[in-house]
Design an enzyme around this catalytic site. Structure first.
Site, mmCIF file in Angstrom:
data_model
loop_
_atom_site.group_PDB
_atom_site.id
_atom_site.type_symbol
_atom_site.label_atom_id
_atom_site.label_comp_id
_atom_site.label_asym_id
_atom_site.label_seq_id
_atom_site.Cartn_x
_atom_site.Cartn_y
_atom_site.Cartn_z
ATOM 1 N N LYS A 191 0.773 -1.100 0.103
ATOM 2 C CA LYS A 191 0.048 0.007 0.073
ATOM 3 C C LYS A 191 0.790 1.253 0.007
ATOM 4 C CE LYS A 191 -1.834 1.608 4.124
ATOM 5 N NZ LYS A 191 -1.591 3.124 4.420
ATOM 6 N N ASN A 192 1.924 1.240 0.820
ATOM 7 C CA ASN A 192 2.799 2.548 1.134
ATOM 8 C C ASN A 192 3.357 2.902 -0.104
ATOM 9 O OD1 ASN A 192 1.234 2.998 3.228
ATOM 10 N ND2 ASN A 192 2.826 2.491 4.736
ATOM 11 N N CYS A 218 -5.257 8.383 9.266
ATOM 12 C CA CYS A 218 -5.193 7.682 10.437
ATOM 13 C C CYS A 218 -5.360 8.745 11.658
ATOM 14 C CB CYS A 218 -4.255 6.491 10.870
ATOM 15 S SG CYS A 218 -4.912 5.167 9.969
ATOM 16 N N ARG A 229 0.848 14.214 13.702
ATOM 17 C CA ARG A 229 1.357 14.094 12.255
ATOM 18 C C ARG A 229 1.723 15.414 11.454
ATOM 19 N NH1 ARG A 229 -0.859 8.401 9.932
ATOM 20 N NH2 ARG A 229 0.928 8.483 8.956
ATOM 21 N N ASP A 252 3.994 -0.100 12.275
ATOM 22 C CA ASP A 252 2.716 -0.422 11.540
ATOM 23 C C ASP A 252 2.166 -1.950 12.035
ATOM 24 O OD1 ASP A 252 2.133 1.864 10.545
ATOM 25 O OD2 ASP A 252 2.752 1.290 8.366
ATOM 26 N N ARG A 256 -9.266 0.442 3.989
ATOM 27 C CA ARG A 256 -8.052 1.623 3.486
ATOM 28 C C ARG A 256 -6.952 0.880 3.219
ATOM 29 N NH1 ARG A 256 -6.385 5.208 7.717
ATOM 30 N NH2 ARG A 256 -4.788 5.451 6.043
#
Ligand code: UD1
Length: 460
Positions: free
Chosen positions: A44-45, A138, A143, A331, A423
């Site tokens: 995903k990233n 999230c 952040r 994660d 997601r």
């Protein structure tokens, strides 16, 4: 192969539903051993940042092994709004950013996806101007984006924040960023990626010191190099980029998702099952594998891209501290917490990367776990069993942790708030069903005839 537009993918229930409208549920009946092979999707990233990276090039780009996820759909929508052609064909995205016409990313979409901020680097590099609303994503802490902003300023951009939007522009006749020497106060993944992309088209050489070393940073560097960028040192803490005037078309396949792989390793561990994972890059999972072995699991690399997990005798407590790569990934923190609730003895998990990323503790405790939080430490006292309960997912990886706990718990767990899971995990429920899990996904419990997404025949 079927051609389909990027918005919204039919196998992504509620993909455009606002989180507060999300009524989807997953029922999981725990205590069932899993078995078999699981296919690991693309990262995903990597996918999100490489999609942004495709803005750097005015020619066609084909990105393969792109997972079907709500976040990927949202990124596609943001890029479309910027004038990029984005089309999904099977697991590939065909992108063309020749007519990149608009320098403002739409707030409604950006606010739902922190990774959308990545477009600021390529937009500035291509157009000399970018306006990007401050991102969401999230709920795991403040952040900020100060490291991205300071790096772009060092490269000659004029950046200011006005009414929640970051306005960036480059002065001068050619509107090109200038190479610079940038030291990051913290090896931020996103800031490293933003600055690396911006530097590919800058005038001169850029050095990023204390850069993030995550595999997804290396994947982005490889993608940019495939388009003709000159980048050295990705994967170390010093990345050197020599700017080129233009990038060109490429066809690139992204790496397997190490976090999805890690999540399935924990699924095997917590249900004491024999699972095989393919394809994976075992080197990307060094810290995760080391901790699983410390807990008592057996992990073997059966081939260079296949891992197998088999149960050990006992699961014992271990301490974990999250760190930038190659340290233990933040994660994977929530998923390991689920596993440690059922391991003998006391474990301490220390979250150092994000503040406010221990919100799954309360939900795990509802299932019978014994966890106390002190600041950024969670003290987990192993218990012999968990019991199924109604729980609410609070963020992406927390949702995965609840699914894992539910797989091991006695009785039925109902998890609410699946939009988080959608997601970042490609069909997690479907993949678990194939391994023999007992679960049922209900996308609209209030509808007269509930839409049941994934049910194994005769299982529930
Ligand atoms: C990326 C990943 C995310 C992962 C994280 C850490 C994507 C889309 N997301 O997020 O899944 O959990 O890396 O591995 O790739 N920070 C600042 N100022 C900045 C930037 C970051 O203070 O300008 C802080 C953050 O608040 C956080 C820490 O640095 O405390 C790490 O953040 P960062 O590495 O940037 O994570 P992301 O790129 O957001």
């Amino acid at each position: 192969m079927e051609d389909k537009p990027i918005t919204p993918s039919p196998n992504l229930p509620n993909s455009n539903a606002a989180p507060e409208e999300d009524k989807s549920l997953m029922h999981i009946w725990g205590g069932v051993p899993l078995q078999g092979q699981v296919n690991i999707s693309g990262a995903k990233n990597s996918a999100l940042v490489i999609m942004a990276g495709a803005l750097l090039c005015p020619d066609d780009c084909r990105i393969q092994n792109v997972p079907s996820l709500v976040d990927v759909n949202r990124m596609g929508q943001i890029l479309s709004a910027l004038g990029v052609k984005v089309e999904r064909k099977g697991d590939a995205l065909h992108m063309n950013a020749r007519h990149l016409h608009h320098s403002k990313a739409p707030y409604e979409l950006v606010s739902q996806l922190r990774a959308s901020f990545f477009v600021i680097g390529p937009l500035l590099a291509r157009l000399g101007v970018a306006r990007v609303p401050l991102p969401g994503g999230c709920a795991i802490g403040a952040r900020p984006v100060d490291l991205h902003v300071r790096g772009l300023q060092a490269m000659g951009a004029d950046v200011h924040i006005d009414h929640g939007t970051v306005h960036a522009s480059v002065k001068g006749t050619n509107r090109r960023l200038q190479g610079a020497r940038i030291y990051l106060d913290y090896p931020s993944v996103g800031a490293t990626e933003t600055l690396m992309m911006a530097a590919t088209l800058a005038d001169g050489e850029t050095t990023i010191e204390n850069a993030a070393q995550e595999p997804e940073v290396v994947d982005l560097a490889n993608f940019c190099r495939a388009m003709g960028a000159r980048i050295r040192g990705a994967g170390t803490n010093t990345i050197i980029i020599s700017g080129v005037p233009r990038l060109h078309s490429t066809d690139y396949s992204i790496i397997p998702d190490r976090i999805e792989a890690g999540t399935f390793l924990v699924a095997g561990a917590i249900t004491r099952s024999d699972l095989s994972l393919f394809p994976v890059v075992p080197d990307h999972l060094t810290a995760v594998i080391a901790k699983l072995r410390a807990i008592g699991l057996h992990i073997t690399a059966e081939t260079p891209n296949r891992l197998r997990i088999t149960p050990g005798e006992h699961h014992i407590a271990t301490d974990i501290e999250t760190l930038p790569y190659p340290g233990f990934p933040t994660d994977m923190q929530a998923q390991f917490m689920a596993l440690l609730t059922l391991s003998e003895g006391d474990s301490v998990i220390t979250e150092t990367v994000f503040e406010n990323r221990l919100r799954h503790v309360a939900e795990l405790n509802r299932m019978g776990a014994d966890i106390r939080v002190k600041g950024n430490h969670a003290i987990i006292r192993g218990v012999p069993r968990l019991s199924g309960a109604p729980v609410v997912a609070t963020d992406l990886r927390a949702s995965a942790a609840l699914v894992l706990a539910a797989l091991a718990a006695e009785g039925k767990t109902t998890i609410q708030g699946l939009h988080h899971l959608d997601r970042g995990y490609e069909d997690l429920g479907g993949k678990l069903l194939k391994l023999g899990a007992k679960l049922q996904r209900v996308d609209d419990p209030e509808a007269d005839a509930p839409v049941i997404q994934t049910v194994a025949p005769g299982q529930v």
